[in-house]
Scaffold this motif. Structure first.
Motif, mmCIF file in Angstrom:
data_model
loop_
_atom_site.group_PDB
_atom_site.id
_atom_site.type_symbol
_atom_site.label_atom_id
_atom_site.label_comp_id
_atom_site.label_asym_id
_atom_site.label_seq_id
_atom_site.Cartn_x
_atom_site.Cartn_y
_atom_site.Cartn_z
ATOM 1 N N ASN A 219 0.841 -1.201 0.000
ATOM 2 C CA ASN A 219 0.000 0.000 0.000
ATOM 3 C C ASN A 219 0.874 1.247 0.000
ATOM 4 O OD1 ASN A 219 -2.401 -1.540 0.172
ATOM 5 N ND2 ASN A 219 -2.152 -1.720 2.387
ATOM 6 N N ASP A 220 0.390 2.303 -0.638
ATOM 7 C CA ASP A 220 1.120 3.564 -0.738
ATOM 8 C C ASP A 220 1.499 4.070 0.665
ATOM 9 O OD1 ASP A 220 2.094 6.085 -1.220
ATOM 10 O OD2 ASP A 220 0.318 6.824 -2.265
ATOM 11 N N MET A 222 2.783 6.862 1.537
ATOM 12 C CA MET A 222 2.562 8.293 1.720
ATOM 13 C C MET A 222 1.214 8.588 2.377
ATOM 14 S SD MET A 222 5.375 9.364 0.758
ATOM 15 C CE MET A 222 6.727 9.427 -0.410
ATOM 16 N N TYR A 240 8.471 0.257 -1.195
ATOM 17 C CA TYR A 240 7.123 0.214 -1.772
ATOM 18 C C TYR A 240 7.163 -0.525 -3.094
ATOM 19 C CZ TYR A 240 2.741 2.106 -3.763
ATOM 20 O OH TYR A 240 1.511 2.257 -4.338
ATOM 21 N N LYS A 244 1.702 3.411 -8.188
ATOM 22 C CA LYS A 244 1.306 4.816 -8.038
ATOM 23 C C LYS A 244 1.517 5.278 -6.607
ATOM 24 C CE LYS A 244 -2.179 4.795 -11.728
ATOM 25 N NZ LYS A 244 -3.580 5.099 -12.081
ATOM 26 N N MET A 245 1.885 6.548 -6.482
ATOM 27 C CA MET A 245 2.122 7.138 -5.168
ATOM 28 C C MET A 245 1.573 8.560 -5.173
ATOM 29 S SD MET A 245 5.728 7.007 -3.100
ATOM 30 C CE MET A 245 6.606 8.182 -4.155
ATOM 31 N N CYS A 247 0.988 12.207 -2.791
ATOM 32 C CA CYS A 247 1.108 13.076 -1.619
ATOM 33 C C CYS A 247 -0.084 14.027 -1.656
ATOM 34 C CB CYS A 247 2.417 13.861 -1.642
ATOM 35 S SG CYS A 247 3.896 12.838 -1.467
ATOM 36 N N PHE A 263 12.422 1.991 -5.887
ATOM 37 C CA PHE A 263 11.007 1.626 -5.988
ATOM 38 C C PHE A 263 10.845 0.965 -7.365
ATOM 39 C CE2 PHE A 263 8.645 4.652 -2.881
ATOM 40 C CZ PHE A 263 9.575 4.379 -1.898
ATOM 41 N N LEU A 266 7.355 1.615 -9.373
ATOM 42 C CA LEU A 266 6.729 2.937 -9.354
ATOM 43 C C LEU A 266 6.761 3.579 -10.733
ATOM 44 C CD1 LEU A 266 5.402 5.114 -7.566
ATOM 45 C CD2 LEU A 266 7.693 6.097 -7.247
ATOM 46 N N TRP A 269 3.973 9.376 -9.752
ATOM 47 C CA TRP A 269 3.988 10.016 -8.429
ATOM 48 C C TRP A 269 3.317 11.382 -8.561
ATOM 49 C CZ3 TRP A 269 9.027 11.907 -5.549
ATOM 50 C CH2 TRP A 269 8.656 12.424 -4.295
#
Length: 335
Positions: A219-220, A222, A240, A244-245, A247, A263, A266, A269
């Motif tokens: 799980n993300d 952030m 991670y 996708k990530m 903030c 990562f 990834l 972001w």
């Protein structure tokens, strides 16, 4: 050491550690001490002395029994801790002998302790310990002796760094440790797989430095870490496994240094407006599938230092176009 020896004590509402740091700053300003290295937040991590000043200090320290070095471990794997005069010098640990921690009851800092060569259960006797770095743990559960409340060591412990060899740290065990810690606990480093991050409310409010390595979170991270109100330094290494990530707005209100590395999956972001309002230093390293720069990177008005290391060509080219002309940002690229 100043605090441990009682040379510096708390005054009014100012903590002894803050006073000691202020004194060190005065010595640096007077050129009596040189800065060796600073942390990402600008605090002094190491310092050194001129030869003549060092000789004088060693002479005075010996006369007044100010400190002594304790050398632990094998010759090829030395461990050195510095202690006040109240702690006896321990013999070198060799062969199958295990280090007896019970004789170090006044110790405040213990670094690179090998769990395979010491009795971890004796850590509970180190009631003055403020900083602990322990490696080669078979499982996080080995530390239950110190985070099963009530535990005297948790009244003093402010910083913990652990390396877990093969086992996975379960969310429940990590939550139990965090809840048992003192409210002034400020630094945590975990090198090992995590099942899941605890709810943000389970972290101590004064946690300011966090490092996660080999976490393999699905799980993300952030979504959780962004809610920690006083986090200032965040390092994520192979932490991670998602694509996708994000903030979100108002995430990471105090963060000024962020390091993301390895990562492997990834791709995207997103940094939403209002996130990372105080970010000063950003380092992105070896995210092979990330070919576009973070969406919203240009919204971080406080960013002054950006380091790009071993990123895809498309990412590097995009960074050069979007950021290189921004004079307020110092850009460093390693291809």
């Amino acid at each position: 050491m100043w605090v441990a020896e009682g040379i510096v004590t708390s005054m009014n509402e100012e903590k002894a550690e803050d006073i000691a740091e202020r004194y060190l700053g005065e010595l640096i300003d007077r050129c009596m001490v040189e800065v060796g290295a600073r942390s990402l937040t600008g605090r002094v991590k190491t310092c050194r002395l001129h030869d003549l000043m060092r000789d004088l200090c060693l002479l005075k320290a010996k006369e007044q029994s100010f400190l002594q070095g304790i050398h632990l471990g094998h010759e090829k794997e030395p461990i050195t801790v510095f202690s006040s005069s109240m702690v006896p010098v321990m013999p070198t640990v060799t062969g199958a002998t295990k280090l007896r921690l019970s004789d170090l009851c006044h110790l405040e800092t213990l670094s690179l302790l090998d769990a395979r060569k010491s009795n971890v259960k004796e850590l509970v006797k180190l009631t003055s310990l403020r900083k602990l770095e322990i490696v080669s743990l078979e499982s996080f559960e080995e530390l239950e002796v110190i985070f099963n409340s009530p535990s005297p060591i948790l009244n003093s412990l402010r910083s913990l760094s652990v390396e877990i060899l093969d086992d996975r740290v379960e969310e429940g065990n990590l939550t139990q440790f965090l809840q048992a810690c003192h409210n002034d606990f400020y630094r945590l480093s975990i090198d090992g797989a995590l099942s899941k991050l605890p709810d943000p409310s389970k972290f101590k409010p004064n946690l300011s430095k966090l490092r996660l390595s080999r976490s393999k979170l699905l799980n993300d991270p952030m979504a959780t870490l962004g809610k920690l109100p006083h986090l200032k330094v965040l390092e994520l290494w192979d932490a991670y496994d998602g694509k996708k990530m994000v903030c979100s707005c108002e995430d990471f209100p105090q963060l000024n240094s962020l390091f993301i590395s390895d990562f492997p999956k990834l791709e995207e972001w997103t940094i939403n407006e209002g996130s990372l309002p105080n970010l000063f230093n950003l380092k992105i390293r070896q995210c092979e599938q990330m070919e576009r720069i973070p969406n919203g990177l240009n919204l971080i008005a406080t960013l002054q230092k950006l380091e790009i290391i071993w990123m895809p060509d498309a990412f590097v080219n995009m960074i050069k176009v979007e950021v290189q002309h921004v004079h307020s940002i110092s850009l460093s690229i390693v291809e």
